[in-house]
Write an enzyme that holds these catalytic residues in place. Sequence first.
Site, PDB file in Angstrom:
ATOM      1  N   SER A  66       0.793  -1.234   0.000  1.00  0.00           N
ATOM      2  CA  SER A  66       0.000   0.000   0.000  1.00  0.00           C
ATOM      3  C   SER A  66       0.826   1.286   0.000  1.00  0.00           C
ATOM      4  O   SER A  66       0.258   2.376  -0.128  1.00  0.00           O
ATOM      5  CB  SER A  66      -0.956   0.009   1.194  1.00  0.00           C
ATOM      6  OG  SER A  66      -2.025  -0.891   0.991  1.00  0.00           O
ATOM      7  N   THR A 236       2.092   3.517   4.937  1.00  0.00           N
ATOM      8  CA  THR A 236       2.459   2.152   5.313  1.00  0.00           C
ATOM      9  C   THR A 236       2.018   1.148   4.250  1.00  0.00           C
ATOM     10  O   THR A 236       1.242   1.454   3.348  1.00  0.00           O
ATOM     11  CB  THR A 236       1.804   1.769   6.646  1.00  0.00           C
ATOM     12  OG1 THR A 236       0.383   1.861   6.502  1.00  0.00           O
ATOM     13  CG2 THR A 236       2.253   2.693   7.756  1.00  0.00           C
TER      14      THR A 236
END
Length: 296
Positions: A66, A236
């Site tokens: 991601s 993150t």
Amino acid sequence: MKAYFIAILTLFTCIATVVRAQQMSELENRIDSLLNGKKATVGIAVWTDKGDMLRYNDHVHFPLLSVFKFHVALAVLDKMDKQSISLDSIVSIKASQMPPNTYSPLRKKFPDQDFTITLRELMQYSISQSDNNACDILIEYAGGIKHINDYIHRLSIDSFNLSETEDGMHSSFEAVYRNWSTPSAMVRLLRTADEKELFSNKELKDFLWQTMIDTETGANKLKGMLPAKTVVGHKTGSSDRNADGMKTADNDAGLVILPDGRKYYIAAFVMDSYETDEDNANIIARISRMVYDAMR
């Protein structure tokens, strides 16, 4: 006299450069010690405001997971800037654009229904909450994953590749490796987005970094061991595990602002890990603290 002062200035500059190089070398040795015996491949890059770069396992292609939502956001903002589209512009979302078998707080809010949402909110879901459906909607809005890949390359960033959407990455275990970056390419992109004026509308840049600062995921990674009020704008990434218990990736990358206003950019990638999720996060957090202490 002028030549004398120039010579003194040059000497001090050389000394400072040597000291910083020694600090980076010591930091690399400390990272080596931390990772001794760990069943994972770890990549680190740090770029300081003075232009010093730490590279650790920088030859490896690390799956972004991601973290690539930062790349997506830049391409979306580029389109908005060029077409003078407001952050508060409303887009219509079909229920068919919200598959159920993925991480999506947005779908929980709007289950099995069509709805409208502002681009501002959609990007906040994608970045701050790491919503996979929001990300894929934004990829389509920007012009597709190939367009995003090409756009980032046009920013003079290399040593990375984007070819998969979130839905594509969920198609097979191998697919997550196709969106990859070296750690140094990631910090170069972060610094480019922060220091260059990529958008004529300053609001777009301010929005991007505030949304990164507001990130809700991965509080135990880059931020985990830093002083409580440290400003960190980060994205993150995290994967599932395969049948053997191996986790493809645990990542965090972002900008850290020191108390005196100085900045540095850091990417911490953990790949093919047999360590626990807690251990992976601890690796990132401890390295982040090492870097923070070295920068002060």
